[in-house]
Design a protein around this motif. Structure first.
Motif, PDB file in Angstrom:
ATOM      1  N   CYS A 154       0.805  -1.208   0.094  1.00  0.00           N
ATOM      2  CA  CYS A 154       0.040  -0.169  -0.021  1.00  0.00           C
ATOM      3  C   CYS A 154       0.812   1.282   0.125  1.00  0.00           C
ATOM      4  O   CYS A 154       1.873   1.547   0.973  1.00  0.00           O
ATOM      5  N   CYS A 185      -6.306   1.953   0.060  1.00  0.00           N
ATOM      6  CA  CYS A 185      -5.839   0.812  -0.442  1.00  0.00           C
ATOM      7  C   CYS A 185      -6.388  -0.277   0.276  1.00  0.00           C
ATOM      8  O   CYS A 185      -6.765  -0.196   1.634  1.00  0.00           O
ATOM      9  N   THR A 231       1.387  -1.929   4.895  1.00  0.00           N
ATOM     10  CA  THR A 231       1.230  -0.554   4.901  1.00  0.00           C
ATOM     11  C   THR A 231       2.391   0.374   5.638  1.00  0.00           C
ATOM     12  O   THR A 231       2.484   1.438   5.847  1.00  0.00           O
ATOM     13  N   MET A 250       3.322   3.600   3.419  1.00  0.00           N
ATOM     14  CA  MET A 250       2.553   4.544   3.543  1.00  0.00           C
ATOM     15  C   MET A 250       2.401   5.345   4.744  1.00  0.00           C
ATOM     16  O   MET A 250       2.355   6.503   4.978  1.00  0.00           O
TER      17      MET A 250
END
Length: 220
Positions: A159, A164, A175, A178
Motif C-alpha cells: 500500500c 488501499c 502499509t 504509507m
C-alpha cells in the motif's frame, strides 16, 4: 557555422544526459516484505563472507568478457536451498547494474537470499534481500526458520497511497511505506502473513508459532 556547432553540442549533451539517466536507472527494485523476498528466492542462507575476487563469466554478444564479483562464503545455516552448502556468491561488479557490495573480512554475518546457480553457488542483486544478520529482529529470524514458508501461498499487497485494500482473502495489506514512510517498518520487522485453516491469510505477530485457535479462526 556557429548554429551547426551549437546543434552538435546540444546533441552530444542530450546523448550524455540520456546515457547518464539510463545508467542511473539501470538498477531499479520494487520494495518487498522480507517474507516475499524469502518466498521468491531459490536460496536463503546465513553466512560470513571470507573472500572476494573478480572473475570472468563468459562473453557478451560482442565477444567482450563479462565480469562478476565472486564472494567466497562460509555458510552458517541454510533456510532454503539445495542439499549442499553454498560456497560462492556471485554478483555484478557495480551497483549500477545491481551489484552487491559485501564485507569480505569474515567479521560480519549476513542473511543472503538469491538465485541458485550450478554447483555450490548462487547469484545475488540489489533487488534480493541481503541484510547484516545482527540487524534482523527476533521475529524475522524466527520467520526464516518456519513462519515465512507457511505464508508463501499468501500474497502481500503493498500500500503506497490511500485508499488501499485487499481484493482477496489470501492477501495481507502491507502499509509500512504509507504509514511509516520506510520499507523496514513494523510489519516488515515484526509480522508474517500466515495462511489459516480456511485458506485465508492474516498478519501474525510474535516469536512463538501461531496457536491453533489463530489458524482456525475466521477473523483474528
Amino acid at each position: 557555422m556557429p548554429f551547426a556547432v551549437n546543434g552538435v553540442l546540444c546533441t552530444l549533451a542530450l546523448l550524455v544526459l540520456w546515457r547518464a539517466e539510463e545508467f542511473a536507472e539501470a538498477c531499479s527494485c520494487a520494495p518487498v516484505h522480507p517474507q516475499q523476498a524469502f518466498c521468491n528466492a531459490d536460496v536463503v542462507i546465513r553466512a560470513k563472507v571470507v573472500g572476494e575476487r573478480e572473475v570472468d563469466s563468459g562473453n557478451d554478444i560482442y565477444g567482450n568478457p563479462i565480469k562478476r564479483i565472486q564472494y567466497e562464503v562460509k555458510q552458517i545455516k541454510m533456510f532454503k536451498g539445495p542439499n549442499q552448502d553454498i560456497e560462492a556468491v556471485f554478483t555484478a561488479p557495480v551497483s549500477a547494474v545491481c551489484g552487491v557490495t559485501l564485507d569480505a573480512s569474515g567479521k560480519k554475518e549476513y542473511l543472503i537470499s538469491g538465485k541458485a546457480e550450478a554447483g555450490a553457488s548462487m547469484h545475488v542483486t540489489l533487488c534480493d534481500y541481503i541484510m547484516p544478520w545482527d540487524s534482523l529482529s527476533n521475529t524475522q529470524k524466527k520467520g526464516l526458520s518456519q513462519r515465512y514458508e507457511m505464508g508463501c501461498e499468501c500474497k502481500i499487497v503493498r500500500c503506497t497511497i490511500l485508499p488501499c485494500e485487499i481484493s482477496a482473502p489470501e492477501e495481507c495489506l502491507w502499509t509500512d511505506l504509507m504509514i511509516e514512510k520506510q520499507v523496514h517498518g513494523r510489519q516488515a520487522n515484526h509480522y508474517a502473513c500466515v495462511k489459516r485453516a480456511d485458506n485465508s491469510c492474516s498478519w501474525y505477530r510474535g516469536v512463538a508459532p501461531p496457536k491453533k485457535d489463530f489458524l482456525d479462526t475466521e477473523d483474528p
